[in-house]
Design a protein around this motif. Structure first.
Motif, mmCIF file in Angstrom:
data_model
loop_
_atom_site.group_PDB
_atom_site.id
_atom_site.type_symbol
_atom_site.label_atom_id
_atom_site.label_comp_id
_atom_site.label_asym_id
_atom_site.label_seq_id
_atom_site.Cartn_x
_atom_site.Cartn_y
_atom_site.Cartn_z
ATOM 1 N N ALA A 77 0.835 -1.201 0.000
ATOM 2 C CA ALA A 77 0.000 0.000 0.000
ATOM 3 C C ALA A 77 0.871 1.252 0.000
ATOM 4 O O ALA A 77 0.524 2.250 -0.646
ATOM 5 N N ALA A 78 1.997 1.211 0.712
ATOM 6 C CA ALA A 78 2.904 2.365 0.747
ATOM 7 C C ALA A 78 3.497 2.625 -0.639
ATOM 8 O O ALA A 78 3.612 3.783 -1.059
ATOM 9 N N VAL A 79 3.855 1.568 -1.347
ATOM 10 C CA VAL A 79 4.382 1.722 -2.707
ATOM 11 C C VAL A 79 3.312 2.320 -3.615
ATOM 12 O O VAL A 79 3.589 3.210 -4.429
ATOM 13 N N LEU A 80 2.081 1.851 -3.457
ATOM 14 C CA LEU A 80 0.967 2.380 -4.246
ATOM 15 C C LEU A 80 0.769 3.873 -3.975
ATOM 16 O O LEU A 80 0.600 4.670 -4.906
ATOM 17 N N MET A 81 0.817 4.269 -2.707
ATOM 18 C CA MET A 81 0.629 5.676 -2.352
ATOM 19 C C MET A 81 1.785 6.541 -2.853
ATOM 20 O O MET A 81 1.576 7.666 -3.300
ATOM 21 N N ARG A 82 2.988 6.006 -2.776
ATOM 22 C CA ARG A 82 4.152 6.758 -3.274
ATOM 23 C C ARG A 82 4.021 6.963 -4.782
ATOM 24 O O ARG A 82 4.295 8.035 -5.311
ATOM 25 N N GLY A 83 3.560 5.932 -5.484
ATOM 26 C CA GLY A 83 3.350 6.051 -6.918
ATOM 27 C C GLY A 83 2.211 6.993 -7.257
ATOM 28 O O GLY A 83 2.266 7.727 -8.245
ATOM 29 N N GLY A 86 3.392 10.472 -6.986
ATOM 30 C CA GLY A 86 4.227 10.696 -8.161
ATOM 31 C C GLY A 86 5.246 11.802 -8.044
ATOM 32 O O GLY A 86 6.017 11.878 -7.089
ATOM 33 N N GLU A 87 5.225 12.674 -9.032
ATOM 34 C CA GLU A 87 6.201 13.750 -9.130
ATOM 35 C C GLU A 87 5.893 14.918 -8.191
ATOM 36 O O GLU A 87 6.660 15.858 -8.119
ATOM 37 N N ARG A 88 4.780 14.842 -7.482
ATOM 38 C CA ARG A 88 4.389 15.945 -6.604
ATOM 39 C C ARG A 88 5.136 15.940 -5.278
ATOM 40 O O ARG A 88 5.068 16.906 -4.532
ATOM 41 N N VAL A 89 5.818 14.834 -4.966
ATOM 42 C CA VAL A 89 6.524 14.744 -3.689
ATOM 43 C C VAL A 89 8.014 14.520 -3.920
ATOM 44 O O VAL A 89 8.443 14.135 -4.999
ATOM 45 N N HIS A 109 5.636 17.848 -0.127
ATOM 46 C CA HIS A 109 5.124 18.176 -1.451
ATOM 47 C C HIS A 109 5.919 19.315 -2.071
ATOM 48 O O HIS A 109 6.224 20.312 -1.405
ATOM 49 N N LYS A 110 6.231 19.162 -3.346
ATOM 50 C CA LYS A 110 6.981 20.181 -4.073
ATOM 51 C C LYS A 110 6.078 21.383 -4.339
ATOM 52 O O LYS A 110 4.880 21.246 -4.535
ATOM 53 N N ARG A 111 6.671 22.555 -4.359
ATOM 54 C CA ARG A 111 5.932 23.790 -4.609
ATOM 55 C C ARG A 111 6.356 24.363 -5.966
ATOM 56 O O ARG A 111 7.451 24.106 -6.451
ATOM 57 N N THR A 112 5.479 25.140 -6.549
ATOM 58 C CA THR A 112 5.806 25.853 -7.783
ATOM 59 C C THR A 112 5.670 27.350 -7.518
ATOM 60 O O THR A 112 5.105 27.766 -6.514
ATOM 61 N N LYS A 113 6.154 28.143 -8.434
ATOM 62 C CA LYS A 113 6.044 29.594 -8.272
ATOM 63 C C LYS A 113 4.580 30.030 -8.320
ATOM 64 O O LYS A 113 4.186 30.962 -7.640
ATOM 65 N N GLU A 114 3.780 29.334 -9.128
ATOM 66 C CA GLU A 114 2.371 29.688 -9.242
ATOM 67 C C GLU A 114 1.591 29.282 -7.991
ATOM 68 O O GLU A 114 0.612 29.906 -7.625
ATOM 69 N N SER A 115 2.020 28.199 -7.347
ATOM 70 C CA SER A 115 1.296 27.680 -6.193
ATOM 71 C C SER A 115 2.260 27.444 -5.030
ATOM 72 O O SER A 115 2.762 26.339 -4.846
ATOM 73 N N PRO A 116 2.549 28.474 -4.241
ATOM 74 C CA PRO A 116 3.505 28.308 -3.144
ATOM 75 C C PRO A 116 2.940 27.547 -1.941
ATOM 76 O O PRO A 116 3.674 27.155 -1.063
#
Length: 142
Positions: A77-83, A86-89, A109-116
């Protein structure tokens, strides 16, 4: 913060709390597995204990099978959640730690300039519901 079972969760309330209890014991299960595999729990004093004939190897194997099944269900389940995240973390994202702490979930979670801003608590609660459901399905307790 008060923890409760949300009505929108796919699993029933009792199953949700069973999963939560199993997840609370995750570190203990890992330690028990290592103790069963590599540790000795018998004190050799030279004196016999008890009069029953036992099979310690079989009892260890049974315990190990149950522990292995639970750990495998949680890890899958942890692998599923990590997948799913995705690229957001970040790479160091730990799904189990994120289940217990909103601050950790938000921080990873990664942040973007548009969404800090990071994800809101509703997103975290949805994540916890999906994680609990995945664990329940893997352990076949739904």
């Amino acid at each position: 913060m008060r923890d409760f079972h949300r009505k929108s969760c796919e699993i029933s309330r009792d199953v949700y709390y069973q999963v939560k209890g199993i997840l609370m014991g995750y570190d203990r299960l890992k330690k028990e597995k290592l103790d069963l595999l590599y540790g000795t729990q018998y004190v050799i004093s030279g004196m016999p204990h008890g009069s029953g004939v036992g099979d310690p190897t079989a009892s260890k194997a049974e315990k190990l099978a149950v522990i292995d099944e639970r750990l495998k269900g949680i890890d899958q389940a942890a692998v599923l959640m990590r997948g799913e995240r995705g690229e957001r973390v970040y790479e160091s994202f730990d799904p189990i730690k994120a289940y217990w702490s909103y601050d950790y979930f938000n921080c990873q979670h990664k942040r973007t300039k548009e969404s800090p801003n990071g994800p809101c608590r509703r997103t975290w609660n949805n994540y916890k519901d999906r994680f609990s459901t995945a664990i329940a399905q893997n352990l076949k307790i739904f």
